[in-house]
Write a protein that holds these residues in place. Structure first.
Motif, mmCIF file in Angstrom:
data_model
loop_
_atom_site.group_PDB
_atom_site.id
_atom_site.type_symbol
_atom_site.label_atom_id
_atom_site.label_comp_id
_atom_site.label_asym_id
_atom_site.label_seq_id
_atom_site.Cartn_x
_atom_site.Cartn_y
_atom_site.Cartn_z
ATOM 1 N N GLY A 1 8.871 -3.825 0.350
ATOM 2 C CA GLY A 1 8.227 -3.143 2.002
ATOM 3 C C GLY A 1 7.031 -2.323 0.949
ATOM 4 N N TYR A 2 6.738 -3.167 -0.783
ATOM 5 C CA TYR A 2 5.946 -2.354 -1.185
ATOM 6 C C TYR A 2 4.409 -3.549 -0.892
ATOM 7 C CZ TYR A 2 7.946 1.810 -3.593
ATOM 8 O OH TYR A 2 8.757 2.788 -4.203
ATOM 9 N N MET A 3 5.016 -4.615 -1.057
ATOM 10 C CA MET A 3 4.671 -5.744 -1.027
ATOM 11 C C MET A 3 3.501 -5.571 0.512
ATOM 12 S SD MET A 3 6.678 -8.439 -2.988
ATOM 13 C CE MET A 3 7.876 -7.602 -4.497
ATOM 14 N N VAL A 4 4.534 -6.109 1.529
ATOM 15 C CA VAL A 4 3.870 -6.082 2.832
ATOM 16 C C VAL A 4 3.078 -4.338 2.911
ATOM 17 C CG1 VAL A 4 5.158 -5.355 4.934
ATOM 18 C CG2 VAL A 4 6.466 -6.709 3.212
ATOM 19 N N MET A 5 2.772 -3.367 2.414
ATOM 20 C CA MET A 5 2.470 -2.436 2.413
ATOM 21 C C MET A 5 0.752 -2.831 2.167
ATOM 22 S SD MET A 5 2.661 1.557 0.558
ATOM 23 C CE MET A 5 0.996 1.906 0.964
ATOM 24 N N GLY A 6 0.829 -3.632 1.152
ATOM 25 C CA GLY A 6 -0.386 -4.117 0.658
ATOM 26 C C GLY A 6 -1.220 -5.136 1.568
ATOM 27 N N VAL A 7 -0.378 -6.158 2.626
ATOM 28 C CA VAL A 7 -0.884 -7.066 3.060
ATOM 29 C C VAL A 7 -1.441 -6.119 4.611
ATOM 30 C CG1 VAL A 7 -0.665 -8.894 4.851
ATOM 31 C CG2 VAL A 7 0.510 -8.866 2.364
ATOM 32 N N GLY A 8 -0.434 -4.966 5.118
ATOM 33 C CA GLY A 8 -1.037 -4.771 5.894
ATOM 34 C C GLY A 8 -1.997 -3.288 5.296
ATOM 35 N N LEU A 9 -2.360 -2.926 4.981
ATOM 36 C CA LEU A 9 -4.102 -2.294 4.637
ATOM 37 C C LEU A 9 -4.249 -2.867 4.567
ATOM 38 C CD1 LEU A 9 -2.804 0.403 1.581
ATOM 39 C CD2 LEU A 9 -3.025 0.291 3.734
ATOM 40 N N ALA A 10 -5.293 -4.609 4.547
ATOM 41 C CA ALA A 10 -6.038 -5.754 4.573
ATOM 42 C C ALA A 10 -7.295 -4.737 4.015
ATOM 43 C CB ALA A 10 -6.046 -5.654 5.945
ATOM 44 N N THR A 11 -7.333 -4.911 2.824
ATOM 45 C CA THR A 11 -7.924 -4.471 1.781
ATOM 46 C C THR A 11 -8.241 -4.957 0.579
ATOM 47 O OG1 THR A 11 -7.431 -2.190 1.049
ATOM 48 C CG2 THR A 11 -8.910 -2.182 3.554
ATOM 49 N N VAL A 12 -8.614 -5.231 0.054
ATOM 50 C CA VAL A 12 -8.794 -5.793 -1.468
ATOM 51 C C VAL A 12 -7.912 -5.408 -2.217
ATOM 52 C CG1 VAL A 12 -10.738 -6.927 -3.042
ATOM 53 C CG2 VAL A 12 -11.586 -7.244 -0.966
ATOM 54 N N ALA A 13 -8.464 -3.675 -2.272
ATOM 55 C CA ALA A 13 -7.240 -2.288 -3.749
ATOM 56 C C ALA A 13 -5.694 -3.151 -2.753
ATOM 57 C CB ALA A 13 -7.410 -1.395 -2.926
ATOM 58 N N GLY A 14 -5.514 -3.470 -1.266
ATOM 59 C CA GLY A 14 -4.383 -2.806 -0.797
ATOM 60 C C GLY A 14 -3.914 -4.358 -0.946
ATOM 61 N N LEU A 15 -4.226 -5.602 -1.391
ATOM 62 C CA LEU A 15 -3.732 -6.980 -1.895
ATOM 63 C C LEU A 15 -3.543 -7.401 -3.461
ATOM 64 C CD1 LEU A 15 -2.768 -9.493 -0.178
ATOM 65 C CD2 LEU A 15 -5.198 -9.959 -0.034
ATOM 66 N N ALA A 16 -5.134 -6.696 -3.638
ATOM 67 C CA ALA A 16 -4.486 -6.630 -5.254
ATOM 68 C C ALA A 16 -2.969 -5.714 -5.945
ATOM 69 C CB ALA A 16 -6.206 -6.171 -6.228
ATOM 70 N N GLY A 17 -2.694 -4.876 -5.243
ATOM 71 C CA GLY A 17 -1.453 -4.155 -5.225
ATOM 72 C C GLY A 17 -0.711 -4.693 -5.485
ATOM 73 N N ALA A 18 -0.508 -4.883 -4.135
ATOM 74 C CA ALA A 18 0.282 -6.411 -3.353
ATOM 75 C C ALA A 18 1.230 -7.428 -4.757
ATOM 76 C CB ALA A 18 0.320 -6.501 -2.742
ATOM 77 N N VAL A 19 0.008 -7.709 -5.227
ATOM 78 C CA VAL A 19 -0.055 -9.236 -5.512
ATOM 79 C C VAL A 19 0.004 -8.783 -6.920
ATOM 80 C CG1 VAL A 19 -1.283 -11.163 -7.079
ATOM 81 C CG2 VAL A 19 -1.634 -10.568 -4.996
ATOM 82 N N PHE A 20 -0.303 -7.846 -7.948
ATOM 83 C CA PHE A 20 0.064 -6.914 -9.095
ATOM 84 C C PHE A 20 1.661 -6.986 -8.855
ATOM 85 C CE2 PHE A 20 0.686 -4.089 -12.518
ATOM 86 C CZ PHE A 20 0.045 -3.616 -13.375
ATOM 87 N N TYR A 21 1.991 -5.964 -7.996
ATOM 88 C CA TYR A 21 3.470 -5.729 -7.819
ATOM 89 C C TYR A 21 3.875 -7.017 -7.359
ATOM 90 C CZ TYR A 21 7.139 -2.864 -6.870
ATOM 91 O OH TYR A 21 8.335 -1.484 -7.479
ATOM 92 N N ALA A 22 4.442 -8.523 -6.857
ATOM 93 C CA ALA A 22 5.065 -9.098 -6.981
ATOM 94 C C ALA A 22 5.407 -9.860 -7.359
ATOM 95 C CB ALA A 22 4.221 -9.854 -6.409
#
Length: 510
Positions: free
Chosen positions: A311-332
Motif C-alpha cells: 500500500g505504501y508503494m501504491v500510495m506513491g503512484v497515486g499521488l502522481a508527483t515526483v516526490a511521491g513516486l521517488a518515495g515509492a521506488v525507495f520504499y520498494a
C-alpha cells in the motif's frame, strides 16, 4: 553496452537449460552454476545502472528488428535499480537454498527441478523489468507463473498443492484480464510497444483509455496483491519452502507494482484513476496490517505485512508527483530486501524449532542469540524505526502526501502512520512470545518427519546465517547510503514522469 541488456534474462535461462541437461549426474554443480549465474547478473545489473544513470535510457533491439516490429528491451534508471536490488536479493536466497539443500530432497522431489524453476522465474522477473513491449510483459508474467508454481508446490505435500492451486487460479485470472487489455490496445492503436503507445494514446477517446487502464490495473493489482484482490497471498506463500517464500515476498509482488509504476507514468499520466489508486492504497495499508496483528504464525504475519506495505508503494503512484513516486521506488527497494530477510529468518526459526507458531515457541533469545538479532533488526526496519531505511521511505511518502494536500492524501498519511505503529505491534508480539518468554511447548511433530529431520540437522549450519546476515546488512546499508539512494530514486522518478527520455530512446528523436 546495449549488448549487456539481455544478459539478465538470457543468463538464467542458459543456466537453467544446462542444469536440466546434466540432471542428477553432476548434482554438486547445480548450486555452483546457479550462484555463478546470479553473481554475474548482479555485476551486469550494476554496470547497467551506472551507465543509464550517466547517459540515460539504453535500448537493445532483439534480433536487430526496429520497434515496433521487434521487441525492445529498455534499461533506464528505474528498471536498472530494480534489477540490481532483485539480483542482490536472489543471490543471497540462492546461497541459502544451496546450503540448506532444498534441491536435494530426494524423498520428496526426486527430479533436479528446484534450480531450473528458480532461474526461469528470475528470468521472468528480469524480462518484466526490462521489456519495452506489452506482449513481452505478458510473456514475462507467464515465465514467472511457470517457475513459481513449481517452487510453490515443491515436495508435493497436500498443503502446498492446495496453495499452488489458489495461486494458479489467481494468476490465470490476471493473465486473462491482461490478454483482454492487450486485444483492446492493439485493436485501438495497432501496436503493443510501450513507447509507441505513449504517443498514440493521446489520440484515443477517454472512454477507451479508461477501459484499458482499468483492465491493466486489475491485472497488475492481482500480481501485486493490492486490495481487494490480495486475499490469495497469505494463504499461498506460507506453505512454500523458505527460499521460495522469501523470493516470492521480495520479488513477485514488486513485479506487479513495477508494472503499475511504468504504465501509469508512461501511458496514463494525470488520468482519472489516480483517486482510485489512493483509495486502494488506503484499504491495502489498513486491512493488511489488521490481518498481521491477528496472526499467531510468523510466516502468516509476514505475509499480511507484505500485503499491507504494498500500500505504501501504491500510495506513491497515486499521488502522481515526483516526490511521491521517488518515495515509492525507495520504499520498494527497501521492502524487497527487508521482507526477504525476514522470511529467511522465519525459515531458520522453523528449522531450529520445527514450527513458526508463536504459541509453540519461546526462549529463542537465550538459545539462539544470533537468530534473535537477525529477526530484530529487519523487523524494526520494516516497522519504520528511525533512522532506518523503512522510516526514511515512509517519511518521504508522508511528506509527498502532505505536499499534495486534500482530504484523501491526508487520510493516507494518517493511515501510513497507523500502519507503521501496528506493524511495530505485530513484530513486537512475535518478539515477546517467540524470543523473549520461556518456551511453552517443544517437540511437536510435523506432518513430514523426513523433512523435519533434514531441517533440524541443518539448523546449526553456519552457512545458513551468512546470506541472511548479508541481507540484513544490506537493509541497514540503505540507511547509510540514504542520500545517494534518495537522489537516484528522485532522478528515476523524474525521468519516468518526464516520459520523453524513454520514448526518444526507443523510437528516436523523429
Amino acid at each position: 553496452m546495449e549488448a549487456l541488456i539481455p544478459v539478465p534474462v538470457l543468463l538464467p535461462l542458459l543456466a537453467a537449460g544446462i542444469k536440466l541437461a546434466i540432471g542428477a549426474r553432476l548434482r554438486h554443480l547445480q548450486g555452483v552454476i546457479s550462484i555463478f549465474a546470479l553473481a554475474v547478473n548482479l555485476v551486469v545489473s550494476a554496470v547497467l545502472l551506472a551507465q543509464v544513470d550517466q547517459h540515460g535510457p539504453m535500448v537493445a533491439r532483439i534480433g536487430g528488428w526496429e520497434t515496433p516490429i521487434g521487441i525492445s528491451l529498455v534499461a533506464d534508471r528505474l528498471s536498472a535499480l530494480m534489477l540490481v536490488t532483485s539480483s542482490a536479493v536472489t543471490l543471497c536466497v540462492m546461497v541459502y537454498s544451496v546450503v540448506s539443500a532444498y534441491d536435494r530432497q530426494e524423498d520428496v522431489a526426486p527430479m533436479a527441478i528446484f534450480h531450473p524453476a528458480f532461474l526461469v522465474m528470475l528470468a521472468g522477473v528480469a524480462n518484466a523489468f526490462l521489456t519495452g513491449d506489452l506482449f513481452n510483459l505478458f510473456v514475462a508474467f507467464e515465465m514467472l507463473l511457470s517457475g513459481s508454481y513449481v517452487l510453490l508446490t515443491f515436495g508435493g505435500t497436500q498443503s502446498r498443492i492446495r496453495a499452488g492451486a489458489t495461486y494458479t487460479v489467481m494468476a490465470l485470472m490476471s493473465s486473462m484480464l491482461f490478454l483482454i487489455a492487450l486485444a483492446i490496445v492493439y485493436a485501438a492503436t495497432g501496436t503493443l510497444s510501450i513507447a509507441q503507445l505513449a504517443v498514440r494514446f493521446a489520440d484515443l477517446t477517454p472512454q477507451v483509455k479508461l477501459l484499458v487502464e482499468l483492465f491493466l490495473l486489475l491485472a497488475f493489482a492481482i500480481k501485486a496483491a493490492i486490495f481487494p484482490v490480495s486475499g490469495w497471498l497469505p494463504d499461498s506463500y506460507p506453505t512454500a519452502p523458505a527460499p521460495a517464500t522469501a523470493v516470492f515476498a521480495g520479488l513477485l509482488t514488486k513485479v506487479g507494482v513495477y508494472a503499475i509504476f511504468r504504465l501509469e507514468a508512461l501511458l496514463f499520466p494525470g488520468g482519472p484513476v489516480g483517486t482510485l489508486l489512493l483509495w486502494a492504497a488506503l484499504a491495502t495499508l489498513l486491512l493488511g496490517v489488521l490481518g498481521a496483528v491477528a496472526q499467531t504464525d510468523i510466516k502468516r504475519m509476514l505475509s499480511f505485512t507484505l500485503v499491507s506495505h504494498v500500500g505504501y508503494m501504491v500510495m506513491g503512484v497515486g499521488l502522481a508527483t515526483v516526490a511521491g513516486l521517488a518515495g515509492a521506488v525507495f520504499y520498494a527497494v527497501h521492502h524487497m530486501t527487508v521482507q526477504t530477510s525476514l522470511f529467511l529468518v522465519a525459515g531458520l526459526i522453523e528449522r531450529r524449532s520445527g514450527t513458526t507458531s508463536v504459541n509453540r515457541l519461546g526462549g529463542l533469545m537465550r538459545k539462539a542469540p544470533l537468530l534473535s538479532v537477525l529477526f530484530f533488526v529487519p523487523a524494526m526496519n520494516l516497522s519504520g524505526i528511525p533512522p532506518m531505511s523503512g522510516f526514511l521511505g515512509k517519511l518521504a511518502l508522508i511528506q509527498a502526501g502532505l505536499e499534495v494536500g486534500g482530504a484523501l492524501p491526508i487520510a493516507l498519511v494518517a493511515a501510513a502512520l497507523v500502519t507503521s505503529l501496528l506493524t511495530l505491534y505485530a513484530v513486537a508480539k512475535v518478539w515477546g512470545k517467540a524470543f523473549w518468554r520461556e518456551p511453552q511447548g517443544e517437540g511437536e511433530s510435523r506432518a513430514d518427519a523426513g523433512e523435519e529431520q533434514m531441517e533440524r540437522s541443518a539448523a546449526n549450519t553456519p552457512g545458513l546465517y551468512g546470506p541472511v546476515t548479508a541481507l540484513v546488512v544490506l537493509g541497514l546499508a540503505y540507511t547509510v547510503l540514504a542520500g545517494p539512494l534518495s537522489s537516484l530514486t528522485e532522478r528515476a522518478a523524474d525521468e519516468l514522469l518526464a516520459r520523453q527520455p524513454y520514448i526518444t530512446a526507443v523510437l528516436g528523436s523523429g
